[in-house]
Design a protein around this motif. Structure first.
Motif, PDB file in Angstrom:
ATOM      1  N   ALA A   1       0.875  -1.105   0.042  1.00 39.99           N
ATOM      2  CA  ALA A   1       0.219   0.189   0.125  1.00 39.99           C
ATOM      3  C   ALA A   1       0.706   1.337  -0.142  1.00 39.99           C
ATOM      4  CB  ALA A   1      -0.920  -0.039   1.269  1.00 39.99           C
ATOM      5  N   PRO A   2       1.678   1.273  -1.003  1.00 39.57           N
ATOM      6  CA  PRO A   2       2.744   2.557  -0.987  1.00 39.57           C
ATOM      7  C   PRO A   2       1.935   3.874  -1.179  1.00 39.57           C
ATOM      8  CG  PRO A   2       2.762   1.539  -2.838  1.00 39.57           C
ATOM      9  CD  PRO A   2       2.073   0.618  -2.111  1.00 39.57           C
ATOM     10  N   TYR A   3       0.556   4.051  -1.799  1.00 38.54           N
ATOM     11  CA  TYR A   3      -0.271   4.907  -1.831  1.00 38.54           C
ATOM     12  C   TYR A   3      -1.048   5.427  -0.630  1.00 38.54           C
ATOM     13  CZ  TYR A   3      -3.256   0.534  -2.081  1.00 38.54           C
ATOM     14  OH  TYR A   3      -3.589  -0.612  -1.741  1.00 38.54           O
ATOM     15  N   ARG A   4      -0.748   4.742   0.523  1.00 36.76           N
ATOM     16  CA  ARG A   4      -1.442   5.128   1.805  1.00 36.76           C
ATOM     17  C   ARG A   4      -0.527   5.968   2.438  1.00 36.76           C
ATOM     18  NH1 ARG A   4      -6.274   2.615   2.496  1.00 36.76           N
ATOM     19  NH2 ARG A   4      -6.605   0.736   1.369  1.00 36.76           N
ATOM     20  N   SER A   5       0.835   6.133   1.829  1.00 34.76           N
ATOM     21  CA  SER A   5       2.103   6.723   2.777  1.00 34.76           C
ATOM     22  C   SER A   5       2.558   8.007   1.692  1.00 34.76           C
ATOM     23  CB  SER A   5       3.095   5.900   2.923  1.00 34.76           C
ATOM     24  OG  SER A   5       2.669   4.661   3.556  1.00 34.76           O
ATOM     25  N   GLU A   6       3.237   8.772   2.441  1.00 34.76           N
ATOM     26  CA  GLU A   6       3.873   9.863   1.650  1.00 34.76           C
ATOM     27  C   GLU A   6       4.945   9.905   1.203  1.00 34.76           C
ATOM     28  OE1 GLU A   6       3.946  13.293   4.318  1.00 34.76           O
ATOM     29  OE2 GLU A   6       1.749  13.530   4.574  1.00 34.76           O
ATOM     30  N   VAL A   7       5.893   8.981   1.767  1.00 37.36           N
ATOM     31  CA  VAL A   7       7.066   8.518   1.381  1.00 37.36           C
ATOM     32  C   VAL A   7       7.576   7.067   1.332  1.00 37.36           C
ATOM     33  CG1 VAL A   7       8.294  10.848   1.568  1.00 37.36           C
ATOM     34  CG2 VAL A   7       8.022   9.151   3.701  1.00 37.36           C
ATOM     35  N   PRO A   8       6.827   6.358   0.701  1.00 40.03           N
ATOM     36  CA  PRO A   8       6.832   5.132   0.788  1.00 40.03           C
ATOM     37  C   PRO A   8       8.333   4.314   0.446  1.00 40.03           C
ATOM     38  CG  PRO A   8       5.410   5.370  -0.895  1.00 40.03           C
ATOM     39  CD  PRO A   8       5.636   6.562  -0.254  1.00 40.03           C
ATOM     40  N   GLU A   9       8.847   4.939  -0.712  1.00 37.55           N
ATOM     41  CA  GLU A   9      10.124   4.642  -1.388  1.00 37.55           C
ATOM     42  C   GLU A   9      11.192   4.992  -0.412  1.00 37.55           C
ATOM     43  OE1 GLU A   9       7.845   6.406  -3.068  1.00 37.55           O
ATOM     44  OE2 GLU A   9       7.632   5.132  -4.728  1.00 37.55           O
ATOM     45  N   ARG A  10      11.391   6.198   0.275  1.00 39.54           N
ATOM     46  CA  ARG A  10      12.258   6.698   1.265  1.00 39.54           C
ATOM     47  C   ARG A  10      12.364   5.601   2.550  1.00 39.54           C
ATOM     48  NH1 ARG A  10      11.834  12.645   3.139  1.00 39.54           N
ATOM     49  NH2 ARG A  10      11.776  12.983   0.958  1.00 39.54           N
TER      50      ARG A  10
ATOM     51  N   HIS B   1      -9.044   3.745  -2.696  1.00 42.27           N
ATOM     52  CA  HIS B   1      -7.969   3.763  -3.595  1.00 42.27           C
ATOM     53  C   HIS B   1      -8.385   3.001  -4.835  1.00 42.27           C
ATOM     54  CE1 HIS B   1      -5.577   6.399  -1.167  1.00 42.27           C
ATOM     55  NE2 HIS B   1      -5.850   5.396  -0.270  1.00 42.27           N
ATOM     56  N   GLU B   2      -9.556   2.522  -5.154  1.00 35.29           N
ATOM     57  CA  GLU B   2      -9.750   1.551  -6.059  1.00 35.29           C
ATOM     58  C   GLU B   2      -9.592   2.082  -7.559  1.00 35.29           C
ATOM     59  OE1 GLU B   2     -12.526   0.732  -2.555  1.00 35.29           O
ATOM     60  OE2 GLU B   2     -11.743   2.374  -3.670  1.00 35.29           O
ATOM     61  N   THR B   3      -9.800   3.273  -7.806  1.00 33.03           N
ATOM     62  CA  THR B   3      -9.734   3.810  -9.154  1.00 33.03           C
ATOM     63  C   THR B   3      -8.357   4.088  -9.508  1.00 33.03           C
ATOM     64  OG1 THR B   3     -10.152   6.279  -8.199  1.00 33.03           O
ATOM     65  CG2 THR B   3     -11.989   4.775  -8.968  1.00 33.03           C
ATOM     66  N   ASN B   4      -7.322   4.153  -8.752  1.00 34.00           N
ATOM     67  CA  ASN B   4      -5.908   4.430  -9.067  1.00 34.00           C
ATOM     68  C   ASN B   4      -4.952   3.484  -9.077  1.00 34.00           C
ATOM     69  OD1 ASN B   4      -6.124   5.024  -6.407  1.00 34.00           O
ATOM     70  ND2 ASN B   4      -4.984   7.044  -6.615  1.00 34.00           N
ATOM     71  N   CYS B   5      -5.596   2.366  -8.369  1.00 34.11           N
ATOM     72  CA  CYS B   5      -4.337   1.388  -8.299  1.00 34.11           C
ATOM     73  C   CYS B   5      -4.808  -0.110  -8.919  1.00 34.11           C
ATOM     74  CB  CYS B   5      -4.553   0.907  -6.664  1.00 34.11           C
ATOM     75  SG  CYS B   5      -4.160   2.239  -5.772  1.00 34.11           S
ATOM     76  N   SER B   6      -3.787  -0.991  -9.161  1.00 32.66           N
ATOM     77  CA  SER B   6      -3.978  -2.368  -9.671  1.00 32.66           C
ATOM     78  C   SER B   6      -2.832  -3.175  -9.145  1.00 32.66           C
ATOM     79  CB  SER B   6      -3.617  -2.241 -11.341  1.00 32.66           C
ATOM     80  OG  SER B   6      -2.435  -1.898 -11.661  1.00 32.66           O
ATOM     81  N   THR B   7      -2.991  -4.438  -9.060  1.00 31.75           N
ATOM     82  CA  THR B   7      -2.045  -5.404  -8.670  1.00 31.75           C
ATOM     83  C   THR B   7      -0.818  -5.292  -9.435  1.00 31.75           C
ATOM     84  OG1 THR B   7      -3.917  -6.972  -7.737  1.00 31.75           O
ATOM     85  CG2 THR B   7      -1.669  -7.939  -7.967  1.00 31.75           C
ATOM     86  N   SER B   8      -0.929  -5.359 -10.750  1.00 34.95           N
ATOM     87  CA  SER B   8       0.235  -5.132 -11.649  1.00 34.95           C
ATOM     88  C   SER B   8       1.062  -4.128 -11.365  1.00 34.95           C
ATOM     89  CB  SER B   8      -0.267  -5.141 -13.059  1.00 34.95           C
ATOM     90  OG  SER B   8      -1.056  -6.208 -13.411  1.00 34.95           O
ATOM     91  N   ALA B   9       0.444  -2.815 -11.116  1.00 41.31           N
ATOM     92  CA  ALA B   9       1.429  -1.711 -10.960  1.00 41.31           C
ATOM     93  C   ALA B   9       2.141  -1.849  -9.399  1.00 41.31           C
ATOM     94  CB  ALA B   9       0.545  -0.427 -11.021  1.00 41.31           C
ATOM     95  N   LEU B  10       1.411  -2.509  -8.353  1.00 40.95           N
ATOM     96  CA  LEU B  10       1.931  -2.435  -7.074  1.00 40.95           C
ATOM     97  C   LEU B  10       3.087  -3.620  -6.976  1.00 40.95           C
ATOM     98  CD1 LEU B  10      -1.527  -2.159  -5.325  1.00 40.95           C
ATOM     99  CD2 LEU B  10       0.391  -0.311  -5.256  1.00 40.95           C
TER     100      LEU B  10
END
Length: 262
Positions: free
Chosen positions: A191-200, A225-234
């Protein structure tokens, strides 16, 4: 596609539900669609994933019946993490036989419980005997409030969604990294989309602990966040951040170990 034909990868974080289930009065989210077990299994098949872990969604409260029904239908492929009221008596041995391997503690928007209280420590003892983990979703200052109790927790602890790192909350990220360095603490790369700085935050955790107790979770169906997420992208995001070898070999082995899956 049979289970044997799929890769050994394991999705350690997904939710199943359908409209019509009784919802918690204290919910922060109300689903307007169905994400049932067959939908999730089709999702796993589509991405070549062998197994999945169902996490009790917070909007269903402590009624784990739908999750348990899914485990009963697909015991070879699914494990579960439930939500329980520690003040009530629970047959953990029966739940374990049904495929449950942990208890979820979702603290977003609520005050953390006293994990050193009698009821929680009694539950902790039973969890340890069964090899269960405590899965914690928290953010910010909540990690500082929890750190002493989680440090002493005798069974495994899983930090959900990288600890939900915020850009300028250096203290919380430091606390999460300190916890993650403990031998009984695991981290979900999810769930990187639930955080501000997941990569860092992930880079900081890898520098501190390495990938030996990291897990991958799709967080399907990405509630809110259904409209902007996909399993493939994550999945692609996690592969890029962790490296192909870590994602395809280390993380599945980690999940097998934590979830007692052979």
């Amino acid at each position: 596609m049979t289970l044997r034909q799929l890769s050994p990868s394991i999705d350690t974080h997904a939710h199943v539900f359908h409209r019509g289930l009784a919802l918690s009065d204290s919910r922060r989210y109300t689903p307007t669609y169905d994400a049932d077990t067959s939908d999730y299994l089709a999702q796993l098949d589509r991405h070549g994933v062998a197994r999945g872990v169902l996490i009790q969604p917070s909007f269903l409260g402590t009624d784990n019946s739908y999750l348990l029904g899914a485990l009963a239908q697909h015991p070879e492929r699914l494990r579960g993490v439930v939500v329980l009221d520690p003040r009530e008596d629970h047959d953990l041995e029966k739940l374990n036989a049904q495929g449950v391997r942990g208890i979820r503690l979702n603290l977003i928007g609520v005050t953390p419980p006293d994990l050193d209280s009698r009821v929680w420590r009694a539950l902790e003892k039973r969890m340890g005997e069964l090899g269960w983990h405590l899965e914690v979703q928290a953010r910010g200052r909540q990690w500082d409030e929890l750190t002493d109790s989680l440090t002493r927790w005798s069974s495994s602890v899983v930090i959900d969604h990288l600890g939900l790192p915020a850009r300028n909350d250096f203290q919380a990220r430091k606390t999460v990294a300190t916890l993650a360095a403990l031998e009984h603490v695991w981290v979900k790369v999810s769930a990187p989309y639930r955080s501000e700085v997941p990569e860092r935050a992930l880079a900081e955790l890898l520098d501190t602990t390495g990938p030996a107790r990291m897990l991958f979770g799709s967080d399907w169906p990405f509630t809110g966040h259904e409209t902007n997420c996909s399993t493939s992208a994550l999945t692609a995001w996690a592969r890029k951040q962790l490296g192909e070898a870590t994602f395809t070999a280390t993380l599945p082995a980690n999940a097998q170990r934590l979830l007692q899956w052979k």
